[in-house]
Design a protein around this motif. Structure first.
Motif, PDB file in Angstrom:
ATOM      1  N   HIS A 106      78.910  14.233 -10.611  1.00 15.13           N
ATOM      2  CA  HIS A 106      79.487  14.399 -12.081  1.00 15.13           C
ATOM      3  C   HIS A 106      78.533  14.728 -12.935  1.00 15.13           C
ATOM      4  O   HIS A 106      78.767  15.867 -13.848  1.00 15.13           O
ATOM      5  CB  HIS A 106      80.145  13.198 -12.299  1.00 15.13           C
ATOM      6  CG  HIS A 106      81.043  13.086 -13.633  1.00 15.13           C
ATOM      7  ND1 HIS A 106      80.438  12.587 -14.855  1.00 15.13           N
ATOM      8  CD2 HIS A 106      82.071  12.876 -13.890  1.00 15.13           C
ATOM      9  CE1 HIS A 106      81.095  12.624 -15.868  1.00 15.13           C
ATOM     10  NE2 HIS A 106      82.405  12.971 -15.376  1.00 15.13           N
ATOM     11  N   ASP A 107      77.473  14.097 -13.368  1.00 12.57           N
ATOM     12  CA  ASP A 107      76.627  14.157 -14.602  1.00 12.57           C
ATOM     13  C   ASP A 107      75.951  15.516 -14.223  1.00 12.57           C
ATOM     14  O   ASP A 107      75.414  16.128 -15.374  1.00 12.57           O
ATOM     15  CB  ASP A 107      75.715  13.093 -14.971  1.00 12.57           C
ATOM     16  CG  ASP A 107      76.460  11.952 -15.522  1.00 12.57           C
ATOM     17  OD1 ASP A 107      77.663  12.012 -15.362  1.00 12.57           O
ATOM     18  OD2 ASP A 107      75.610  11.135 -15.879  1.00 12.57           O
ATOM     19  N   GLN A 108      75.643  15.832 -13.064  1.00 13.83           N
ATOM     20  CA  GLN A 108      74.797  17.120 -12.745  1.00 13.83           C
ATOM     21  C   GLN A 108      75.512  18.339 -13.490  1.00 13.83           C
ATOM     22  O   GLN A 108      75.064  19.308 -13.853  1.00 13.83           O
ATOM     23  CB  GLN A 108      74.650  17.352 -11.320  1.00 13.83           C
ATOM     24  CG  GLN A 108      73.459  18.446 -11.147  1.00 13.83           C
ATOM     25  CD  GLN A 108      73.791  18.855  -9.487  1.00 13.83           C
ATOM     26  OE1 GLN A 108      74.695  19.201  -8.826  1.00 13.83           O
ATOM     27  NE2 GLN A 108      72.276  18.690  -8.841  1.00 13.83           N
ATOM     28  N   GLY A 109      76.849  18.268 -13.225  1.00 17.65           N
ATOM     29  CA  GLY A 109      77.519  19.375 -13.677  1.00 17.65           C
ATOM     30  C   GLY A 109      78.082  19.247 -15.351  1.00 17.65           C
ATOM     31  O   GLY A 109      78.307  20.328 -15.930  1.00 17.65           O
ATOM     32  N   LEU A 110      78.530  18.234 -15.622  1.00 18.92           N
ATOM     33  CA  LEU A 110      79.226  17.944 -16.942  1.00 18.92           C
ATOM     34  C   LEU A 110      78.088  17.732 -17.992  1.00 18.92           C
ATOM     35  O   LEU A 110      78.454  18.169 -19.185  1.00 18.92           O
ATOM     36  CB  LEU A 110      80.077  16.527 -16.820  1.00 18.92           C
ATOM     37  CG  LEU A 110      81.705  17.076 -16.322  1.00 18.92           C
ATOM     38  CD1 LEU A 110      81.572  17.385 -15.097  1.00 18.92           C
ATOM     39  CD2 LEU A 110      82.366  15.711 -16.978  1.00 18.92           C
ATOM     40  N   ILE A 111      76.834  17.746 -17.737  1.00 15.39           N
ATOM     41  CA  ILE A 111      75.883  17.538 -18.958  1.00 15.39           C
ATOM     42  C   ILE A 111      75.638  18.768 -19.370  1.00 15.39           C
ATOM     43  O   ILE A 111      75.614  19.156 -20.489  1.00 15.39           O
ATOM     44  CB  ILE A 111      74.801  16.847 -18.422  1.00 15.39           C
ATOM     45  CG1 ILE A 111      74.830  15.072 -18.492  1.00 15.39           C
ATOM     46  CG2 ILE A 111      73.534  16.856 -19.481  1.00 15.39           C
ATOM     47  CD1 ILE A 111      73.905  14.246 -17.837  1.00 15.39           C
ATOM     48  N   PRO A 112      75.308  19.767 -18.498  1.00 17.92           N
ATOM     49  CA  PRO A 112      75.172  21.059 -18.838  1.00 17.92           C
ATOM     50  C   PRO A 112      76.384  21.724 -19.400  1.00 17.92           C
ATOM     51  O   PRO A 112      76.206  22.462 -20.469  1.00 17.92           O
ATOM     52  CB  PRO A 112      74.550  21.857 -17.671  1.00 17.92           C
ATOM     53  CG  PRO A 112      75.024  21.018 -16.395  1.00 17.92           C
ATOM     54  CD  PRO A 112      74.855  19.711 -17.033  1.00 17.92           C
ATOM     55  N   PHE A 113      77.391  21.413 -18.811  1.00 17.58           N
ATOM     56  CA  PHE A 113      78.847  22.039 -19.499  1.00 17.58           C
ATOM     57  C   PHE A 113      79.048  21.635 -20.621  1.00 17.58           C
ATOM     58  O   PHE A 113      79.242  22.446 -21.668  1.00 17.58           O
ATOM     59  CB  PHE A 113      79.714  21.644 -18.283  1.00 17.58           C
ATOM     60  CG  PHE A 113      81.294  22.161 -18.922  1.00 17.58           C
ATOM     61  CD1 PHE A 113      81.762  23.384 -18.873  1.00 17.58           C
ATOM     62  CD2 PHE A 113      81.992  21.596 -19.829  1.00 17.58           C
ATOM     63  CE1 PHE A 113      82.806  24.125 -19.255  1.00 17.58           C
ATOM     64  CE2 PHE A 113      83.223  21.830 -20.243  1.00 17.58           C
ATOM     65  CZ  PHE A 113      83.513  23.225 -19.961  1.00 17.58           C
ATOM     66  N   LYS A 114      79.009  20.348 -21.042  1.00 18.75           N
ATOM     67  CA  LYS A 114      79.173  20.105 -22.513  1.00 18.75           C
ATOM     68  C   LYS A 114      78.160  20.526 -23.318  1.00 18.75           C
ATOM     69  O   LYS A 114      78.512  20.536 -24.758  1.00 18.75           O
ATOM     70  CB  LYS A 114      79.474  18.495 -22.450  1.00 18.75           C
ATOM     71  CG  LYS A 114      80.597  17.941 -21.667  1.00 18.75           C
ATOM     72  CD  LYS A 114      80.981  16.431 -21.997  1.00 18.75           C
ATOM     73  CE  LYS A 114      82.230  16.011 -21.155  1.00 18.75           C
ATOM     74  NZ  LYS A 114      82.602  14.730 -21.536  1.00 18.75           N
ATOM     75  N   THR A 115      76.961  20.692 -23.036  1.00 16.30           N
ATOM     76  CA  THR A 115      76.004  21.125 -23.860  1.00 16.30           C
ATOM     77  C   THR A 115      76.176  22.742 -24.247  1.00 16.30           C
ATOM     78  O   THR A 115      76.062  23.262 -25.169  1.00 16.30           O
ATOM     79  CB  THR A 115      74.570  21.123 -23.075  1.00 16.30           C
ATOM     80  OG1 THR A 115      74.364  19.738 -22.674  1.00 16.30           O
ATOM     81  CG2 THR A 115      73.364  21.620 -24.042  1.00 16.30           C
ATOM     82  N   LEU A 116      76.781  23.481 -23.221  1.00 15.10           N
ATOM     83  CA  LEU A 116      77.001  24.883 -23.405  1.00 15.10           C
ATOM     84  C   LEU A 116      78.525  24.945 -24.088  1.00 15.10           C
ATOM     85  O   LEU A 116      78.548  26.307 -24.604  1.00 15.10           O
ATOM     86  CB  LEU A 116      76.813  25.522 -22.013  1.00 15.10           C
ATOM     87  CG  LEU A 116      75.472  25.435 -21.449  1.00 15.10           C
ATOM     88  CD1 LEU A 116      75.469  25.864 -20.119  1.00 15.10           C
ATOM     89  CD2 LEU A 116      74.423  26.460 -22.343  1.00 15.10           C
TER      90      LEU A 116
ATOM     91  N   ILE B 150      82.611   8.632  -8.701  1.00 13.44           N
ATOM     92  CA  ILE B 150      81.797   7.804  -7.624  1.00 13.44           C
ATOM     93  C   ILE B 150      80.490   7.311  -7.981  1.00 13.44           C
ATOM     94  O   ILE B 150      79.874   8.219  -8.953  1.00 13.44           O
ATOM     95  CB  ILE B 150      81.692   8.468  -6.173  1.00 13.44           C
ATOM     96  CG1 ILE B 150      81.024   9.471  -6.177  1.00 13.44           C
ATOM     97  CG2 ILE B 150      83.170   8.514  -5.832  1.00 13.44           C
ATOM     98  CD1 ILE B 150      80.728   9.923  -4.736  1.00 13.44           C
ATOM     99  N   PRO B 151      80.026   6.288  -7.818  1.00 13.88           N
ATOM    100  CA  PRO B 151      78.658   5.781  -8.274  1.00 13.88           C
ATOM    101  C   PRO B 151      77.549   6.851  -7.683  1.00 13.88           C
ATOM    102  O   PRO B 151      77.761   7.297  -6.696  1.00 13.88           O
ATOM    103  CB  PRO B 151      78.550   4.461  -7.654  1.00 13.88           C
ATOM    104  CG  PRO B 151      79.820   4.086  -7.426  1.00 13.88           C
ATOM    105  CD  PRO B 151      80.677   5.245  -6.943  1.00 13.88           C
ATOM    106  N   VAL B 152      76.666   7.009  -8.529  1.00 11.33           N
ATOM    107  CA  VAL B 152      75.606   7.824  -8.048  1.00 11.33           C
ATOM    108  C   VAL B 152      74.804   7.470  -6.711  1.00 11.33           C
ATOM    109  O   VAL B 152      74.494   8.423  -5.826  1.00 11.33           O
ATOM    110  CB  VAL B 152      74.399   8.043  -9.277  1.00 11.33           C
ATOM    111  CG1 VAL B 152      73.210   8.699  -8.553  1.00 11.33           C
ATOM    112  CG2 VAL B 152      74.969   8.731 -10.491  1.00 11.33           C
ATOM    113  N   SER B 153      74.851   6.154  -6.562  1.00  8.61           N
ATOM    114  CA  SER B 153      74.231   5.536  -5.340  1.00  8.61           C
ATOM    115  C   SER B 153      75.084   6.003  -3.939  1.00  8.61           C
ATOM    116  O   SER B 153      74.479   6.051  -3.065  1.00  8.61           O
ATOM    117  CB  SER B 153      74.169   4.139  -5.330  1.00  8.61           C
ATOM    118  OG  SER B 153      75.524   3.500  -5.567  1.00  8.61           O
TER     119      SER B 153
END
Length: 348
Positions: free
Chosen positions: A268-278, A169-172
């Motif tokens: 979405h990005d709060q979880g997936l950015i660190p996940f894909k980094t790690l 869903i949109p961040v907004s």
């Protein structure tokens, strides 16, 4: 006749113009994979024979026209269509989206009917799959409609597991969706998944805050104090080992995530950015909360490298491994709780 111990892994082929076919075929070039499971690719054997020549795959394909023709020890390809398909590697094309959904819908139906044991989906393009017949943002939303349960996107890599309160869903609009009911529902879903799918008896779950610094006492938003904290306390008081909310910026950098069996991110990005980094390219997207098992690699169609033979297949291979592991874990959980899964002999 062969008993259901031989796990049948159904595979939807994804976008034909992306790297899906490549990572699928590379995964099963290793004959040891065929000792773990029996793959069934929902596509067309002539098309895959053409595609494998583009990167000199050594995979031997076995075409079948019905699922009762599956042969263990072979890479089975169910011929869903007979017509010639124009593959345009590296391009987003509506026809490719149409065949991706045809494969996915047929594989989901087979999963629902118990004709395959688990489903692993190759990447699709969320834009070119849209049509009058298919109006879903992606795999998860369709599975949530077609299968029993409440779907939750859970990203997995070894002991790192990150689920989402809200996903596509949109961040907004994220804050508008954060309610006590949603939080309780998602936490219960992930708790049950950790117990039956990962054999964790008393799972510990961490929840990330929505706002920077969890709102700083209401200075940067009130949702953390007014909605998230009270809901977590209620759940904890009832016996669920849930903790938080934690400020998301320092949670992963300080390795706090290692203390928990799962982490729930607000969006979405709060979880997936660190996940894909790690996860270093080995992550898996698991649809928790459903009565059937579905996994997928954590990457997209990668049009920029399609057809070049350089796609990394580790994430797809890990998706197959995880689906098999969860299948075994669910069966074991069913035995322990004296609710054995229905098994039947498959005509192989």
């Amino acid at each position: 006749m062969k008993k259901a111990e031989n796990i049948i892994v159904g595979i939807s082929i994804g976008d034909l113009n992306g790297i899906g076919s490549e990572v699928v075929l590379k995964t099963f070039e290793d004959s040891r994979m065929l000792e773990l499971c029996t793959p069934v690719i929902f596509a067309n054997v002539k098309l895959l024979s053409f595609v494998k020549k583009t990167f000199q795959s050594t995979s031997l394909l076995h075409g079948i026209d019905k699922l009762d023709q599956i042969v263990p020890g072979k890479i089975n390809v169910l011929n869903l269509w007979r017509e010639v398909v124009d593959v345009k590697l590296g391009e987003s094309d509506a026809k490719a989206g149409e065949y991706a959904i045809k494969s996915f819908v047929a594989a989901t139906k087979a999963l629902n009917e118990g004709l395959i044991d688990v489903l692993v989906t190759a990447p699709i393009n969320k834009y070119n799959i849209q049509s009058e017949e298919f109006k879903f943002p992606g795999h998860t939303d369709y599975l949530d409609q077609e299968l029993e349960g409440n779907a939750l996107m859970l990203m997995v890599q070894d002991n790192l597991r990150i689920g989402l309160l809200t996903d596509h869903i949109p961040v907004s609009e994220v804050a508008l969706h954060i309610t006590e009911e949603l939080i309780a529902k998602k936490i219960q879903t992930i708790k049950q998944s950790l117990i039956q799918d990962f054999s964790i008896i008393k799972p510990k779950i961490a929840v990330l805050g929505l706002n920077p610094h969890c709102g700083d006492g209401g200075v940067i938003g009130s949702e953390d104090d007014l909605i998230i904290k009270p809901t977590l306390k209620k759940l904890f008081d009832k016996g669920t080992l849930v903790f938080g909310p934690f400020a998301a910026d320092g949670f992963f950098g300080s390795n706090q995530y290692e203390k928990y069996d799962a982490v729930i991110a607000a969006y979405h990005d709060q979880g997936l950015i660190p996940f894909k980094t790690l996860s270093f390219g080995n992550g898996v997207n698991y649809t928790a909360g459903l009565n059937k098992i579905r996994t997928s690699p954590d990457h997209g169609t990668a049009y920029d490298i399609a057809g070049k033979g350089i796609a990394d297949y580790n994430s797809f291979k890990e998706a197959v491994y995880l689906a098999i592991d969860i299948y075994h874990s669910r069966n074991q959980h069913a035995i322990i709780t004296e609710k054995p899964l229905k098994t039947k002999e498959k005509q192989l």
